[in-house]
Write a protein that holds these residues in place. Structure first.
Motif, PDB file in Angstrom:
ATOM      1  N   ARG A 145       6.410   4.439 -14.341  1.00  0.00           N
ATOM      2  CA  ARG A 145       5.237   4.980 -15.064  1.00  0.00           C
ATOM      3  C   ARG A 145       4.477   3.916 -16.238  1.00  0.00           C
ATOM      4  NH1 ARG A 145       5.703   7.433 -20.171  1.00  0.00           N
ATOM      5  NH2 ARG A 145       8.190   7.605 -20.295  1.00  0.00           N
ATOM      6  N   ARG A 146       5.861   3.112 -16.903  1.00  0.00           N
ATOM      7  CA  ARG A 146       5.130   1.716 -17.426  1.00  0.00           C
ATOM      8  C   ARG A 146       4.350   0.461 -16.475  1.00  0.00           C
ATOM      9  NH1 ARG A 146       5.538   1.553 -22.913  1.00  0.00           N
ATOM     10  NH2 ARG A 146       6.698   3.679 -23.877  1.00  0.00           N
ATOM     11  N   GLY A 147       4.681   0.376 -15.286  1.00  0.00           N
ATOM     12  CA  GLY A 147       3.934  -0.165 -14.607  1.00  0.00           C
ATOM     13  C   GLY A 147       4.751  -1.272 -13.645  1.00  0.00           C
ATOM     14  N   VAL A 148       5.667  -1.110 -13.706  1.00  0.00           N
ATOM     15  CA  VAL A 148       6.135  -1.530 -12.576  1.00  0.00           C
ATOM     16  C   VAL A 148       6.133  -1.289 -11.524  1.00  0.00           C
ATOM     17  CG1 VAL A 148       8.449  -2.784 -12.264  1.00  0.00           C
ATOM     18  CG2 VAL A 148       8.645  -1.906 -14.765  1.00  0.00           C
ATOM     19  N   LYS A 149       5.871  -2.481 -10.445  1.00  0.00           N
ATOM     20  CA  LYS A 149       5.657  -1.949  -8.750  1.00  0.00           C
ATOM     21  C   LYS A 149       6.687  -2.695  -8.077  1.00  0.00           C
ATOM     22  CE  LYS A 149       1.361  -4.913  -9.698  1.00  0.00           C
ATOM     23  NZ  LYS A 149       1.854  -5.283 -10.533  1.00  0.00           N
ATOM     24  N   LYS A 150       6.149  -2.595  -7.059  1.00  0.00           N
ATOM     25  CA  LYS A 150       6.519  -2.959  -5.963  1.00  0.00           C
ATOM     26  C   LYS A 150       6.349  -4.675  -6.143  1.00  0.00           C
ATOM     27  CE  LYS A 150       7.047  -4.059  -1.010  1.00  0.00           C
ATOM     28  NZ  LYS A 150       6.789  -2.752   0.523  1.00  0.00           N
ATOM     29  N   SER A 167      19.630   0.535 -13.655  1.00  0.00           N
ATOM     30  CA  SER A 167      18.803  -0.431 -13.764  1.00  0.00           C
ATOM     31  C   SER A 167      18.557  -0.814 -12.349  1.00  0.00           C
ATOM     32  CB  SER A 167      19.020  -1.271 -14.735  1.00  0.00           C
ATOM     33  OG  SER A 167      19.012  -0.149 -16.187  1.00  0.00           O
ATOM     34  N   MET A 168      19.068  -1.699 -11.783  1.00  0.00           N
ATOM     35  CA  MET A 168      19.574  -2.753 -11.090  1.00  0.00           C
ATOM     36  C   MET A 168      18.969  -1.723  -9.565  1.00  0.00           C
ATOM     37  SD  MET A 168      23.754  -4.428 -11.220  1.00  0.00           S
ATOM     38  CE  MET A 168      23.452  -5.756  -9.664  1.00  0.00           C
ATOM     39  N   LEU A 169      19.983  -0.202  -9.550  1.00  0.00           N
ATOM     40  CA  LEU A 169      19.344   1.030  -8.158  1.00  0.00           C
ATOM     41  C   LEU A 169      17.798   1.231  -8.521  1.00  0.00           C
ATOM     42  CD1 LEU A 169      23.040   2.469  -8.334  1.00  0.00           C
ATOM     43  CD2 LEU A 169      21.761   0.784  -6.513  1.00  0.00           C
ATOM     44  N   ALA A 170      17.363   0.865  -9.980  1.00  0.00           N
ATOM     45  CA  ALA A 170      16.017   1.981  -9.806  1.00  0.00           C
ATOM     46  C   ALA A 170      15.122   1.314  -9.543  1.00  0.00           C
ATOM     47  CB  ALA A 170      15.117   2.189 -11.559  1.00  0.00           C
ATOM     48  N   CYS A 171      15.113  -0.608 -10.315  1.00  0.00           N
ATOM     49  CA  CYS A 171      14.684  -1.497  -9.245  1.00  0.00           C
ATOM     50  C   CYS A 171      14.696  -1.532  -7.688  1.00  0.00           C
ATOM     51  CB  CYS A 171      14.747  -2.898  -9.909  1.00  0.00           C
ATOM     52  SG  CYS A 171      14.542  -3.409 -11.606  1.00  0.00           S
ATOM     53  N   ALA A 172      15.411  -1.125  -7.215  1.00  0.00           N
ATOM     54  CA  ALA A 172      15.577  -1.550  -5.787  1.00  0.00           C
ATOM     55  C   ALA A 172      15.131   0.109  -5.137  1.00  0.00           C
ATOM     56  CB  ALA A 172      17.020  -0.959  -4.718  1.00  0.00           C
ATOM     57  N   ARG A 173      15.191   0.558  -6.139  1.00  0.00           N
ATOM     58  CA  ARG A 173      14.652   2.275  -5.494  1.00  0.00           C
ATOM     59  C   ARG A 173      12.961   1.858  -5.368  1.00  0.00           C
ATOM     60  NH1 ARG A 173      16.810   6.815  -4.472  1.00  0.00           N
ATOM     61  NH2 ARG A 173      15.819   8.531  -4.082  1.00  0.00           N
ATOM     62  N   ILE A 174      12.574   1.620  -6.655  1.00  0.00           N
ATOM     63  CA  ILE A 174      10.776   1.626  -6.921  1.00  0.00           C
ATOM     64  C   ILE A 174      10.454   0.036  -5.896  1.00  0.00           C
ATOM     65  CG2 ILE A 174      11.309   2.815  -9.291  1.00  0.00           C
ATOM     66  CD1 ILE A 174      10.055   0.647 -10.725  1.00  0.00           C
ATOM     67  N   GLY A 175      11.287  -0.226  -5.795  1.00  0.00           N
ATOM     68  CA  GLY A 175      11.162  -1.841  -4.834  1.00  0.00           C
ATOM     69  C   GLY A 175      10.473  -2.569  -5.760  1.00  0.00           C
ATOM     70  N   ALA A 176      11.032  -3.330  -6.753  1.00  0.00           N
ATOM     71  CA  ALA A 176      10.522  -4.688  -7.741  1.00  0.00           C
ATOM     72  C   ALA A 176      12.141  -5.176  -7.427  1.00  0.00           C
ATOM     73  CB  ALA A 176      11.022  -3.931  -8.884  1.00  0.00           C
ATOM     74  N   ALA A 177      12.219  -6.136  -7.363  1.00  0.00           N
ATOM     75  CA  ALA A 177      12.998  -7.437  -7.868  1.00  0.00           C
ATOM     76  C   ALA A 177      14.034  -7.611  -8.858  1.00  0.00           C
ATOM     77  CB  ALA A 177      12.978  -8.279  -7.381  1.00  0.00           C
ATOM     78  N   HIS A 178      15.295  -7.458  -8.884  1.00  0.00           N
ATOM     79  CA  HIS A 178      16.001  -7.532 -10.404  1.00  0.00           C
ATOM     80  C   HIS A 178      16.860  -8.896 -10.422  1.00  0.00           C
ATOM     81  CE1 HIS A 178      19.743  -6.734  -8.348  1.00  0.00           C
ATOM     82  NE2 HIS A 178      19.301  -5.750  -8.202  1.00  0.00           N
ATOM     83  N   SER A 268      13.392  -5.067   5.594  1.00  0.00           N
ATOM     84  CA  SER A 268      14.651  -5.418   5.851  1.00  0.00           C
ATOM     85  C   SER A 268      14.229  -6.856   5.134  1.00  0.00           C
ATOM     86  CB  SER A 268      14.962  -6.046   6.862  1.00  0.00           C
ATOM     87  OG  SER A 268      15.352  -5.029   7.922  1.00  0.00           O
ATOM     88  N   GLU A 269      13.296  -7.593   4.437  1.00  0.00           N
ATOM     89  CA  GLU A 269      13.198  -8.661   4.556  1.00  0.00           C
ATOM     90  C   GLU A 269      12.056  -9.504   2.462  1.00  0.00           C
ATOM     91  OE1 GLU A 269      14.850 -11.617   4.935  1.00  0.00           O
ATOM     92  OE2 GLU A 269      15.769 -11.109   6.374  1.00  0.00           O
ATOM     93  N   ASP A 270      11.915  -7.697   2.971  1.00  0.00           N
ATOM     94  CA  ASP A 270      11.940  -7.966   1.260  1.00  0.00           C
ATOM     95  C   ASP A 270      12.823  -8.301  -0.012  1.00  0.00           C
ATOM     96  OD1 ASP A 270       9.111  -7.167   1.487  1.00  0.00           O
ATOM     97  OD2 ASP A 270       9.356  -4.848   1.482  1.00  0.00           O
ATOM     98  N   VAL A 271      12.357  -8.557  -1.079  1.00  0.00           N
ATOM     99  CA  VAL A 271      13.070  -9.145  -2.083  1.00  0.00           C
ATOM    100  C   VAL A 271      14.221  -7.776  -2.738  1.00  0.00           C
ATOM    101  CG1 VAL A 271      13.718 -10.282  -3.885  1.00  0.00           C
ATOM    102  CG2 VAL A 271      11.623 -11.735  -2.299  1.00  0.00           C
ATOM    103  N   LEU A 272      15.758  -8.020  -2.530  1.00  0.00           N
ATOM    104  CA  LEU A 272      16.176  -6.730  -4.000  1.00  0.00           C
ATOM    105  C   LEU A 272      16.129  -7.394  -4.573  1.00  0.00           C
ATOM    106  CD1 LEU A 272      18.018  -4.730  -3.597  1.00  0.00           C
ATOM    107  CD2 LEU A 272      19.625  -5.827  -2.590  1.00  0.00           C
ATOM    108  N   PHE A 273      16.814  -8.594  -4.937  1.00  0.00           N
ATOM    109  CA  PHE A 273      16.961 -10.125  -6.196  1.00  0.00           C
ATOM    110  C   PHE A 273      16.899 -11.097  -6.508  1.00  0.00           C
ATOM    111  CE2 PHE A 273      21.295  -8.965  -3.875  1.00  0.00           C
ATOM    112  CZ  PHE A 273      22.260 -10.524  -4.890  1.00  0.00           C
ATOM    113  N   LEU A 274      16.630 -11.652  -7.944  1.00  0.00           N
ATOM    114  CA  LEU A 274      17.073 -12.762  -7.645  1.00  0.00           C
ATOM    115  C   LEU A 274      18.607 -13.457  -8.253  1.00  0.00           C
ATOM    116  CD1 LEU A 274      13.950 -14.563  -9.065  1.00  0.00           C
ATOM    117  CD2 LEU A 274      14.478 -13.709  -7.342  1.00  0.00           C
ATOM    118  N   LEU A 275      18.810 -14.307  -8.327  1.00  0.00           N
ATOM    119  CA  LEU A 275      20.628 -14.505  -8.720  1.00  0.00           C
ATOM    120  C   LEU A 275      20.374 -15.705  -9.499  1.00  0.00           C
ATOM    121  CD1 LEU A 275      22.874 -12.962 -10.607  1.00  0.00           C
ATOM    122  CD2 LEU A 275      23.746 -13.957  -8.405  1.00  0.00           C
TER     123      LEU A 275
END
Ligand code: WTA
Length: 648
Positions: A145-150, A167-178, A268-275
């Motif tokens: 709702r606050r505009g974060v997108k894939k 929060s980590m899993l919410a990012c994964a759910r909507i396709g954003a990287a954490h 499969s190859e979309d980004v899940l996270f940066l660390l």
């Protein structure tokens, strides 16, 4: 030269006593159901061999069996290590949060997913799979709702807690990287990571609580985002009751949202996270991990390296800000439908019995920690362990740095009561999951103290010589490389694929270079000897010398500095910084620092600081200073030796 000063005969005699000679019959369908159809595989050795020689077949079977796919993959792997091209399970679509939550909610909604071991002992909070999914969906909706997108990258600056996991899993759910940043990092370090990740959204808590102290995390974020024009909004959760000043940018996480959140179908190859992790130049590297391969590797290693069984309580005490927390507090255990502990405190709060009191209270079955903590705790004495009933423990894990024999012995004998195997697990942020560990495939295998020993399924460690030629014999040492790609490996460095290639692929073409040295014993077991570059390891945390020098050099009175690691019996390595003028070292959380101020640094004529000379001075090994002929001004060394003796 490569070998750490450990005696082989000590290993040999100890290994005999820990060697479990029981050979049990092998039921492959019970051990790894998806392997039951592998041709010619009737024992563990054959399974290990199959995972290498039929790598595509092995990983395809595991991926189909262990992950829930929205649509199936068409290509198992498309990798070329020499060019830094790494792709797994292309064509496949899935959602990581569905794999970690929804599928377990279908079968066992009331099972405990997280045990949040809060700072105050006895105040733990249990979160079921159903409520973790609920929390994740509400957050996913809030972010959406606050505009974060894939494709966006959300920075998370939070201590271990259920909301951080959600929060980590919410990012994964909507396709954003954490991009989780360790909540002990300074505002400066946080800002650098936010800027590099180009995050427009940050998630934090009002305050942290650790070791009985309150930590002003929101204030640190406020300072950090001043220097980050990309940041548009900061979500703030309440860890304590104390209100914080909210600005226009800040959003309370208490906002109510719907508990149904449609999961994004991710490639499969979309980004899940940066660390971010330290490199040997000043700038930290944002290592990129992707969806399917990372999750698969985390879940498989979690199950097999630790012999995790359904119903076990897994206690990894690493912070979620490190890769160990990502893979073994969050993704591995949750993908396996397990119960995992999030540890908010310290090993000595309120006393040195904390870990073991927690093991007793939470009935922990696998305990996974760092040698630095073990070395610290053993100094306090055995009675802190003996006070508590640790009989639930089945496996003890160690990670982050080499575990010395004394610490290994104590861990095994006192904590594990001589009956729990100690698995010394070697891996890196880059590898996504454990690569070398004593028992990847055989719960009865011999374990040699202080050795990581055996490669995991599908892993092919090799040693090379200075020219990059493969060292084929045993009882040999050299740079450690990985010769075969695996699903969990990092794909690139965020915004800098060239650096990825130069760091990992080019040093030994065709192999993935780890930056570590290793020894391969007569029996073919691996022992890690330590970093080969200018990365130092303090209490299991990787710090680049150049990164610390950057901070030191910011002080107005400092012209330049050289930072080196030195052996420290608790922290593994401490840091010594030789600076050419007066300075104060503030604003960072780096501990174990020892400063020496000098007039000039020893440099080669081409201007390179000779750190090895400084290391020898600190180790008081003046006979080992070596060739000083390339030094621009040998008097610099004399000054430093004198200054160091005065300080000691
Ligand atoms: C070191 C942590 C010896 C190594 C998972 C590696 C180890 C770096 C071990 C990665 C071990 C990790 N024995 N050294 N069992 N495990 N290391 O990225 O130098 O924080 O390259 O990942 O820690 O640190 P990182």
């Amino acid at each position: 030269m490569w070998l750490r000063c450990t005696s082989k005969c000590v290993f040999a005699s100890l290994s005999r006593s820990y060697n479990n000679v029981l050979s049990r019959s092998f039921n492959i369908a019970a051990f790894m159901p998806e392997a039951a159809g592998f041709e010619g595989v009737s024992d563990r050795a054959a399974l290990q061999e199959f995972s290498l020689s039929n790598s595509d077949h092995f990983w395809a079977a595991v991926a189909r069996h262990r992950l829930t796919w929205i649509s199936p993959f068409h290509t198992v792997q498309d990798c070329d290590l020499s060019r830094g091209r790494i792709k797994w399970f292309e064509g496949g679509k899935l959602n990581v949060s569905v794999n970690c939550l929804d599928r377990h909610v279908h079968t066992c909604p009331e099972k405990v997913a997280l045990i949040w071991e809060r700072d105050e002992p006895g105040s733990e909070v249990k979160v079921t799979y159903r409520s973790l999914l609920d929390m994740t969906c509400r957050l996913g909706n809030l972010l959406r709702r606050r505009g974060v997108k894939k494709g966006d990258c959300v920075t998370i600056y939070m201590p271990p807690c259920p909301l951080a996991v959600a929060s980590m899993l919410a990012c994964a759910r909507i396709g954003a990287a954490h991009n989780v940043v360790f909540a002990g990092f300074s505002a400066e370090a946080l800002a650098e990571r936010i800027r590099d990740a180009q995050s427009s959204t940050v998630i934090t808590v009002n305050q942290g609580v650790r070791g009985g102290r309150v930590i002003e995390l929101k204030k640190t974020v406020d300072t950090a985002v001043e220097g980050c024009p990309s940041v548009k909004q900061v979500f703030v959760a309440m860890r304590t009751e104390n209100p914080v000043v909210m600005t226009d940018r800040d959003v309370s996480m208490e906002e109510l949202e719907d508990a149904v959140c449609e999961p994004a179908a991710m490639d499969s190859e979309d980004v899940l996270f940066l660390l971010y992790t330290s490199g040997s130049t000043g700038k930290p590297k944002g290592l990129v991990h992707t969806q399917a391969g990372y999750l698969l590797y985390a879940l498989l290693t979690h199950r097999y390296v630790f012999s995790y069984h359904d119903g076990d309580v897994f206690g990894c005490v690493a912070d979620i800000g490190w890769i160990t927390g990502h893979s073994y507090s969050v993704y591995g255990p949750l993908a396996n439908g397990g119960t995992t502990v999030l540890f908010e405190s310290t090993p000595v709060y309120p006393n040195p019995g904390r870990y073991w009191e927690m093991v007793q209270r939470l009935r922990i079955n696998q305990f996974y920690g760092a040698p630095t903590a073990i070395r610290l705790l053993l100094k306090y004495g055995d009675h802190w362990v003996h006070k508590y009933d640790c009989s639930t423990l089945k496996t003890l894990g160690s990670v982050g740095e080499p575990i010395n024999t004394e610490a290994w012995e104590w861990y095994h004998r006192v904590v594990g009561d001589g009956r729990c195997p100690v698995v010394d697990t070697w891996w890196q942020t880059e590898t996504g999951g454990i690569c070398i560990a004593p028992r990847p495939s055989d719960p009865d295998a011999e374990i040699v103290p202080g050795m990581a020993m055996r490669p995991f399924f599908g892993m092919k460690p090799v040693l090379v010589d200075g020219e990059g030629k493969l060292l084929t014999s045993n009882n040999t040492s050299g740079p450690l490389c990985l010769a075969q790609p695996w699903p969990g490996m990092a794909r690139t460095i965020h915004n800098n694929h060239q650096r990825f290639i130069e760091t990992y692929c080019q040093p030994y073409p065709g192999y993935f270079f780890t930056g570590d040295g290793a020894h391969r014993s007569e029996e073919g077991y691996y022992q890690i000897t330590g970093r080969l570059d200018d990365v130092i390891n303090v209490s299991g945390h990787r710090l680049g010398t150049a990164e610390i020098e950057d901070v030191v050099n910011h002080c107005p009175a400092v012209a330049e500095s050289a930072v080196i690691g030195y052996s420290h019996d608790v922290k593994g390595q401490g840091i010594r910084s030789k600076t050419v003028s007066i300075m104060s070292f503030t604003g960072t959380q780096i501990t174990g620092v020892f400063l020496q101020f000098v007039q000039r640094l020893p440099k080669t004529r081409s201007g390179k600081i000779m750190r090895r000379v400084l290391r020898k001075v600190v180790e008081q090994d003046l006979g080992g200073l070596g060739d000083l002929s390339t030094l621009d001004d040998p008097a610099a060394v004399q000054e430093i030796v004198q200054g160091h003796q005065d300080l000691c």
